[in-house]
Design a protein around this motif. Structure first.
Motif, PDB file in Angstrom:
ATOM      1  N   SER A  15      85.166  52.061  -5.738  1.00 51.55           N
ATOM      2  CA  SER A  15      85.510  53.050  -4.731  1.00 51.55           C
ATOM      3  C   SER A  15      86.999  53.395  -4.725  1.00 51.55           C
ATOM      4  O   SER A  15      87.370  54.539  -4.453  1.00 51.55           O
ATOM      5  N   GLN A  48      74.912  60.466   3.449  1.00 55.36           N
ATOM      6  CA  GLN A  48      74.654  60.492   2.015  1.00 55.36           C
ATOM      7  C   GLN A  48      75.514  61.571   1.376  1.00 55.36           C
ATOM      8  O   GLN A  48      75.761  62.607   1.967  1.00 55.36           O
ATOM      9  N   THR A  92      84.208  55.821  -0.159  1.00 56.25           N
ATOM     10  CA  THR A  92      83.550  54.551   0.177  1.00 56.25           C
ATOM     11  C   THR A  92      82.451  54.191  -0.816  1.00 56.25           C
ATOM     12  O   THR A  92      81.856  53.119  -0.704  1.00 56.25           O
ATOM     13  N   TYR A  93      82.181  55.059  -1.775  1.00 51.50           N
ATOM     14  CA  TYR A  93      81.117  54.837  -2.752  1.00 51.50           C
ATOM     15  C   TYR A  93      81.687  54.377  -4.098  1.00 51.50           C
ATOM     16  O   TYR A  93      82.711  54.893  -4.568  1.00 51.50           O
ATOM     17  N   HIS A  94      80.990  53.442  -4.727  1.00 47.63           N
ATOM     18  CA  HIS A  94      81.190  53.223  -6.158  1.00 47.63           C
ATOM     19  C   HIS A  94      80.431  54.345  -6.868  1.00 47.63           C
ATOM     20  O   HIS A  94      79.322  54.726  -6.443  1.00 47.63           O
ATOM     21  N   ALA A 133      75.912  57.747  -6.996  1.00 49.07           N
ATOM     22  CA  ALA A 133      76.740  57.031  -6.037  1.00 49.07           C
ATOM     23  C   ALA A 133      75.981  55.850  -5.455  1.00 49.07           C
ATOM     24  O   ALA A 133      74.768  55.925  -5.217  1.00 49.07           O
ATOM     25  N   THR A 134      76.720  54.770  -5.211  1.00 45.72           N
ATOM     26  CA  THR A 134      76.117  53.590  -4.606  1.00 45.72           C
ATOM     27  C   THR A 134      77.102  52.934  -3.644  1.00 45.72           C
ATOM     28  O   THR A 134      78.308  52.967  -3.884  1.00 45.72           O
ATOM     29  N   LYS A 135      76.553  52.328  -2.595  1.00 40.50           N
ATOM     30  CA  LYS A 135      77.367  51.502  -1.706  1.00 40.50           C
ATOM     31  C   LYS A 135      77.044  50.032  -1.937  1.00 40.50           C
ATOM     32  O   LYS A 135      77.518  49.168  -1.201  1.00 40.50           O
TER      33      LYS A 135
END
Length: 124
Positions: free
Chosen positions: A53, A1, A31-33, A98-100
């Motif tokens: 990303s 995280q 790797t995160y939006h 942040a989101t994946k």
């Protein structure tokens, strides 16, 4: 995280500009939006902008389109929000997140990691 810390908030007159920054820790930032949300007193947290990303894809809320610009620097683990032509209704605490998940995510619950927020106050 990923851990996130916002900076750059403050008091500005209507029509002015501010630039918010979000610094991320960890090796997986790219790797995160990444998104910006805001929450005004007595209101729900709302989506402002999101950047993919790689930095190539960007989406904005209609209320800020044409005035705000989101950007990121994956080499420096940072994201920014340039806010121009500020209005009194832009007054809020601004959060980076942040989101994946999908780049189309707009709900706060879709974003896993959050900063502590930075206050933006626009005076008339």
């Amino acid at each position: 995280q990923v851990q996130l810390v916002e900076s750059g908030g403050g008091l500005v007159q209507a029509g002015g500009s501010l630039r918010l920054s979000c610094a991320a820790s960890g090796r997986t930032f790219s790797t995160y939006h990444m998104g910006w949300f805001r929450q005004a007193p007595g209101k729900e947290r709302e989506f402002v902008a999101v950047i993919g990303s790689s930095g190539l894809t960007k989406y904005y809320a209609d209320s800020v389109k044409g005035r705000f610009t989101i950007s990121r620097d994956n080499a420096k683990n940072t994201m920014s929000l340039q806010m121009n032509s500020l209005k009194t209704e832009d007054t809020a605490v601004y959060y980076c997140a942040a989101t994946k998940g999908s780049i189309y995510n707009r709900r706060p619950s879709d974003f896993r990691s959050w900063g502590q927020g930075t206050q933006v106050t626009v005076s008339s």
